[in-house]
Design a protein around this motif. Structure first.
Motif, PDB file in Angstrom:
ATOM      1  N   MET A  30     -48.719 -10.558  26.632  1.00  0.00           N
ATOM      2  CA  MET A  30     -47.736  -9.514  26.336  1.00  0.00           C
ATOM      3  C   MET A  30     -46.612 -10.074  25.471  1.00  0.00           C
ATOM      4  O   MET A  30     -46.089  -9.388  24.586  1.00  0.00           O
ATOM      5  CB  MET A  30     -47.168  -8.941  27.637  1.00  0.00           C
ATOM      6  CG  MET A  30     -48.167  -8.147  28.465  1.00  0.00           C
ATOM      7  SD  MET A  30     -47.541  -7.729  30.129  1.00  0.00           S
ATOM      8  CE  MET A  30     -46.167  -6.641  29.729  1.00  0.00           C
ATOM      9  N   ASN A  31     -46.247 -11.311  25.734  1.00  0.00           N
ATOM     10  CA  ASN A  31     -45.158 -11.956  25.006  1.00  0.00           C
ATOM     11  C   ASN A  31     -45.463 -12.065  23.514  1.00  0.00           C
ATOM     12  O   ASN A  31     -44.551 -12.064  22.684  1.00  0.00           O
ATOM     13  CB  ASN A  31     -44.883 -13.340  25.593  1.00  0.00           C
ATOM     14  CG  ASN A  31     -43.633 -13.974  25.029  1.00  0.00           C
ATOM     15  OD1 ASN A  31     -42.550 -13.412  25.109  1.00  0.00           O
ATOM     16  ND2 ASN A  31     -43.785 -15.154  24.442  1.00  0.00           N
ATOM     17  N   GLN A  32     -46.745 -12.154  23.167  1.00  0.00           N
ATOM     18  CA  GLN A  32     -47.120 -12.232  21.755  1.00  0.00           C
ATOM     19  C   GLN A  32     -46.741 -10.960  21.004  1.00  0.00           C
ATOM     20  O   GLN A  32     -46.583 -10.974  19.784  1.00  0.00           O
ATOM     21  CB  GLN A  32     -48.618 -12.488  21.632  1.00  0.00           C
ATOM     22  CG  GLN A  32     -49.050 -13.848  22.156  1.00  0.00           C
ATOM     23  CD  GLN A  32     -50.553 -14.058  22.095  1.00  0.00           C
ATOM     24  OE1 GLN A  32     -51.297 -13.191  21.642  1.00  0.00           O
ATOM     25  NE2 GLN A  32     -51.004 -15.214  22.546  1.00  0.00           N
ATOM     26  N   TYR A  33     -46.607  -9.863  21.746  1.00  0.00           N
ATOM     27  CA  TYR A  33     -46.189  -8.595  21.157  1.00  0.00           C
ATOM     28  C   TYR A  33     -44.724  -8.283  21.478  1.00  0.00           C
ATOM     29  O   TYR A  33     -44.258  -7.156  21.258  1.00  0.00           O
ATOM     30  CB  TYR A  33     -47.061  -7.458  21.685  1.00  0.00           C
ATOM     31  CG  TYR A  33     -48.528  -7.604  21.338  1.00  0.00           C
ATOM     32  CD1 TYR A  33     -48.983  -7.339  20.044  1.00  0.00           C
ATOM     33  CD2 TYR A  33     -49.446  -8.009  22.297  1.00  0.00           C
ATOM     34  CE1 TYR A  33     -50.323  -7.475  19.721  1.00  0.00           C
ATOM     35  CE2 TYR A  33     -50.798  -8.137  21.986  1.00  0.00           C
ATOM     36  CZ  TYR A  33     -51.229  -7.871  20.691  1.00  0.00           C
ATOM     37  OH  TYR A  33     -52.566  -8.005  20.376  1.00  0.00           O
ATOM     38  N   ASN A  34     -43.993  -9.284  21.998  1.00  0.00           N
ATOM     39  CA  ASN A  34     -42.584  -9.110  22.380  1.00  0.00           C
ATOM     40  C   ASN A  34     -42.393  -8.034  23.437  1.00  0.00           C
ATOM     41  O   ASN A  34     -41.385  -7.323  23.442  1.00  0.00           O
ATOM     42  CB  ASN A  34     -41.711  -8.801  21.164  1.00  0.00           C
ATOM     43  CG  ASN A  34     -41.523  -9.999  20.258  1.00  0.00           C
ATOM     44  OD1 ASN A  34     -41.640 -11.147  20.691  1.00  0.00           O
ATOM     45  ND2 ASN A  34     -41.249  -9.749  18.994  1.00  0.00           N
ATOM     46  N   ILE A  35     -43.378  -7.904  24.335  1.00  0.00           N
ATOM     47  CA  ILE A  35     -43.256  -6.993  25.471  1.00  0.00           C
ATOM     48  C   ILE A  35     -42.773  -7.800  26.669  1.00  0.00           C
ATOM     49  O   ILE A  35     -43.422  -8.768  27.070  1.00  0.00           O
ATOM     50  CB  ILE A  35     -44.596  -6.316  25.809  1.00  0.00           C
ATOM     51  CG1 ILE A  35     -45.124  -5.538  24.603  1.00  0.00           C
ATOM     52  CG2 ILE A  35     -44.432  -5.387  27.009  1.00  0.00           C
ATOM     53  CD1 ILE A  35     -46.543  -5.021  24.780  1.00  0.00           C
ATOM     54  N   CYS A  36     -41.656  -7.424  27.238  1.00  0.00           N
ATOM     55  CA  CYS A  36     -41.054  -8.152  28.356  1.00  0.00           C
ATOM     56  C   CYS A  36     -41.252  -7.387  29.656  1.00  0.00           C
ATOM     57  O   CYS A  36     -40.855  -6.218  29.768  1.00  0.00           O
ATOM     58  CB  CYS A  36     -39.561  -8.357  28.127  1.00  0.00           C
ATOM     59  SG  CYS A  36     -39.156  -9.310  26.653  1.00  0.00           S
ATOM     60  N   ALA A  37     -41.860  -8.044  30.636  1.00  0.00           N
ATOM     61  CA  ALA A  37     -42.011  -7.505  31.981  1.00  0.00           C
ATOM     62  C   ALA A  37     -42.016  -8.694  32.933  1.00  0.00           C
ATOM     63  O   ALA A  37     -41.709  -9.817  32.527  1.00  0.00           O
ATOM     64  CB  ALA A  37     -43.281  -6.669  32.098  1.00  0.00           C
ATOM     65  N   SER A  38     -42.345  -8.469  34.196  1.00  0.00           N
ATOM     66  CA  SER A  38     -42.391  -9.549  35.180  1.00  0.00           C
ATOM     67  C   SER A  38     -43.715  -9.523  35.912  1.00  0.00           C
ATOM     68  O   SER A  38     -44.348  -8.476  36.046  1.00  0.00           O
ATOM     69  CB  SER A  38     -41.255  -9.426  36.210  1.00  0.00           C
ATOM     70  OG  SER A  38     -40.014  -9.714  35.624  1.00  0.00           O
ATOM     71  N   SER A  39     -44.098 -10.691  36.404  1.00  0.00           N
ATOM     72  CA  SER A  39     -45.303 -10.775  37.223  1.00  0.00           C
ATOM     73  C   SER A  39     -44.929 -10.707  38.689  1.00  0.00           C
ATOM     74  O   SER A  39     -43.943 -11.284  39.119  1.00  0.00           O
ATOM     75  CB  SER A  39     -46.033 -12.089  36.949  1.00  0.00           C
ATOM     76  OG  SER A  39     -47.125 -12.229  37.829  1.00  0.00           O
TER      77      SER A  39
END
Length: 393
Positions: free
Chosen positions: A319-328
């Motif tokens: 997700m980080n490769q698309y600059n999408i920020c969330a949490s696991s």
């Protein structure tokens, strides 16, 4: 490598929030021109003190409280510790604490330490949760005893967004002469509150969860509640919390509370609709995905979804490769192989608990954000499953 904030799809608001531009504007004069000590006798400091009191009133308005019940602290963790330790000192003959197995570490770690503290004989009852993350009220009632000093139950869970019936729980505690504290860090600003109509004795909140800066929090102490300060020192906060006030951040928190009050309807309509679109889109487009937590009784911004047979940290890296920020929901990113204690308490299957992702939205999210995530996520999960030795079509 730096990340351009203009290109970020930020859905990690339960971890921290963007400081609202209006909050920054409100803070700036108190970082530059109005630098006086709010406790000073001169006019220059006195006007700073007046601004602090105005911010206190804004916090009280959002909580449905009286301004005299608002004590500024450094963070939610300090507020949690202050409330629980105050109760134990107030009633030294009562050594029992009731809490849940899904509390934030700010409460969970403190209670674990007290439970294991040699010589003090504190006793902690850890309430279980059901598969949907909700509590068994009969178990709660049975847990209370004459030895119970305080109940500490979060208003809403930080991982699943599940809302607990803290108002009803506080009423039951009050009837038995037991103090009640709620960690309201995730709930404040997202759902309406009117603390003066409840039996809640203590509530904690943290500024950086509602678009104020990090490093400022509040402990609500209901009128008439016995209280012993955690930080002793000067006479600040009417003797309830020593230390010179973090003025600029307090001003920012006050402004953030004004904004939160004004956006409660938006939070519970537009933001909720975006959350639902994201959630329904992922559950329908990604096989073997499941929602963690009660479907309805949740914060309007939070969705915790498990994607079976993949690892949470691997999902986040892609997700980080698309600059999408969330949490696991998994603690793997901290070096542990154990999944989230919240999901374990809910009995989420091992194959799903490790692959849980928490999406937490805010008023700054847009439909375009949701569409972008829905476009990218199915392929991310599909590609990771191809590499998983546990995945079988």
């Amino acid at each position: 490598m730096q990340c351009n904030p203009d290109n970020v799809i930020y859905m990690d608001n339960n971890a921290t929030t963007r400081v609202a531009p209006e909050v920054v504007d409100a803070m700036m004069p108190f970082l530059t021109d109005y630098y006086g000590n709010p406790s000073s006798m001169h006019t220059f400091g006195g006007q700073v003190g007046q601004a602090v009191e105005q911010a206190r009133g804004s916090v009280a308005d959002l909580l449905g409280a009286d301004a005299s019940e608002v004590v500024f602290t450094s963070c939610g963790t300090e507020s949690d510790s202050t409330a629980i330790l105050s109760a134990l000192q107030t009633y030294p003959d009562k050594r029992h604490i009731v809490t849940t197995r899904v509390e934030h570490p700010a409460v969970k770690s403190l209670c674990e330490n007290l439970d294991n503290l040699t010589g003090h004989k504190h006793r902690v009852t850890w309430l279980k949760v059901k598969a949907d993350g909700t509590l068994d009220m009969e178990e709660y009632k049975a847990s209370l005893s004459e030895d119970t000093a305080i109940v500490s139950v979060m208003w809403a869970n930080n991982e699943t967004g599940v809302i607990f019936p803290v108002e009803e729980m506080a009423k039951i505690a009050k009837e038995r002469g037991i103090l009640f504290h709620t960690d309201g860090v995730q709930a404040v600003g997202k759902i309406p509150m009117n603390l003066q109509e409840t039996d809640i004795d203590f509530l904690s909140l943290s500024g950086h969860k509602l678009h104020a800066p990090k490093g400022v929090g509040v402990l609500y102490i209901a009128k008439g509640t016995p209280f012993i300060p955690f930080l002793n020192g000067g006479h600040q906060e009417h003797g309830r919390r020593g230390g010179t006030e973090n003025v600029a951040s307090i001003i920012g928190l006050g402004k953030a509370c004004d904004l939160a009050a004004a956006s409660l309807t938006d939070e519970n309509t537009r933001v909720r609709a975006l959350r639902d679109k994201l959630e329904q889109g992922l559950l329908s487009s990604v096989p073997k995905s499941l929602l963690n937590g009660h479907k309805e009784n949740r914060l309007p911004n939070t969705s915790n979804i498990s994607f079976e047979y993949v690892e949470g940290e691997a999902i986040l890296l892609h997700m980080n490769q698309y600059n999408i920020c969330a949490s696991s929901g998994s603690a793997c990113t901290s070096g542990s192989l154990e999944p989230s204690h919240v999901l374990r308490a809910m009995g989420v299957p091992f194959t799903a608990a490790h692959g849980s992702i928490r999406f937490s939205l805010s008023v700054y999210n847009t439909e375009e954000d949701v569409d972008f995530v829905l476009e990218k996520m199915p392929a991310i999960i599909e590609n990771l499953r191809k590499m998983s030795p546990f995945w079988e079509e």
